[in-house]
Design a protein around this motif. Structure first.
Motif, PDB file in Angstrom:
ATOM      1  N   SER A   1      -2.864   0.935  -3.545  1.00 25.71           N
ATOM      2  CA  SER A   1      -3.719   1.258  -2.407  1.00 25.71           C
ATOM      3  C   SER A   1      -5.141   1.536  -2.870  1.00 25.71           C
ATOM      4  O   SER A   1      -6.113   1.106  -2.232  1.00 25.71           O
TER       5      SER A   1
ATOM      6  N   ARG B   1       0.275   4.377  -4.286  1.00 31.20           N
ATOM      7  CA  ARG B   1      -1.077   4.930  -4.284  1.00 31.20           C
ATOM      8  C   ARG B   1      -1.997   4.180  -5.244  1.00 31.20           C
ATOM      9  O   ARG B   1      -3.182   4.018  -4.972  1.00 31.20           O
TER      10      ARG B   1
ATOM     11  N   GLU C   1      -8.442  -0.496  -1.795  1.00 30.49           N
ATOM     12  CA  GLU C   1      -9.623   0.163  -1.228  1.00 30.49           C
ATOM     13  C   GLU C   1     -10.881  -0.230  -1.993  1.00 30.49           C
ATOM     14  O   GLU C   1     -11.955  -0.408  -1.399  1.00 30.49           O
TER      15      GLU C   1
ATOM     16  N   ARG D   1       0.807  -1.230   0.000  1.00 31.93           N
ATOM     17  CA  ARG D   1       0.000   0.000   0.000  1.00 31.93           C
ATOM     18  C   ARG D   1       0.836   1.274   0.000  1.00 31.93           C
ATOM     19  O   ARG D   1       0.283   2.371   0.060  1.00 31.93           O
ATOM     20  N   ASN D   2       2.157   1.150  -0.063  1.00 27.84           N
ATOM     21  CA  ASN D   2       2.979   2.341  -0.239  1.00 27.84           C
ATOM     22  C   ASN D   2       2.800   2.920  -1.633  1.00 27.84           C
ATOM     23  O   ASN D   2       3.128   4.087  -1.876  1.00 27.84           O
TER      24      ASN D   2
END
Length: 218
Positions: free
Chosen positions: A122, A119, A126, A116-117
């Motif tokens: 991530s 974007r 999500e 999740r580093n």
């Protein structure tokens, strides 16, 4: 990370530009496009080594990874969720609850926590997490229609703490507590949510949730 991105969009085209964003988080070097092709070649070699050659396909401006429904939890989750919704739509509530619960059991925690580093990754994680919440809410509502409030009440607290803004979770929690005869706790869930919305957004609960609350007061 490249494999994770391809698996987040199984059987779908992933543009090279999106791969570059994922790998270098919006700041790709001048050699980024060439590097992506090197990584693709390495990934193809790994897939061949495990007997999965030919799955990574070039299409126009990107690549797609061919995956069968039974090979990836995310695809099986989607298939079970779809079947559960169809069963619910046809009034087969017991089957719907079973299928939706089977989908939920495929989850063991947040998606891709170690990546999740990025974007881009991530955002994909999500999106998967939002799907899980939607299916949980659907399952909870079906179970409540069946009169099975206890399991809902026992499993919903952690999700509400993580996602305090989701009104469907609040509504399901209120209904579960009310069905169990815990009216005071149900009213407290509503009041906590009302205060949260006022403090965070300057808003009140939706007319639907307010009507649900008022019906419990009668």
């Amino acid at each position: 990370m490249l494999l994770a991105l391809l698996l987040c969009r199984p059987n779908g085209l992933v543009p090279v530009e999106l791969m570059m964003d994922a790998l270098w988080d919006g700041g790709p070097p001048k050699t980024a496009r060439k590097n992506v092709h090197v990584y693709i070649s390495a990934l193809r070699k790994l897939l061949e080594d495990v007997g999965a050659g030919g799955r990574l396909v070039r299409r126009g401006s990107g690549y797609l990874l061919l995956v069968g429904d039974g090979e990836l939890d995310a695809l099986r989750f989607r298939s079970l969720a779809r079947a559960g919704r169809e069963a619910s739509g046809h009034g087969a509530l017991a089957s719907a609850a079973r299928l939706l619960k089977e989908a939920l059991k495929l989850w063991s925690g947040p998606s891709l926590p170690e990546l999740r580093n990025s974007r881009t990754i991530s955002a994909e994680a999500e999106r998967l997490g939002t799907r899980f919440l939607q299916v949980y809410e659907e399952w909870a509502e079906v179970e409540l229609r069946l009169g099975n409030a206890r399991e809902v009440a026992e499993t919903i607290d952690d999700l509400m703490e993580l996602h305090p803004q989701r009104e469907r979770l609040r509504a399901a929690h209120m209904n579960a507590l009310f069905q169990l005869g815990r009216q005071t706790e149900a009213f407290a869930v509503y009041e906590e949510y009302r205060q949260f919305l006022a403090a965070e957004f300057g808003l009140g609960p939706s007319p639907v949730l307010e009507a649900q609350y008022r019906s419990m007061l009668v």
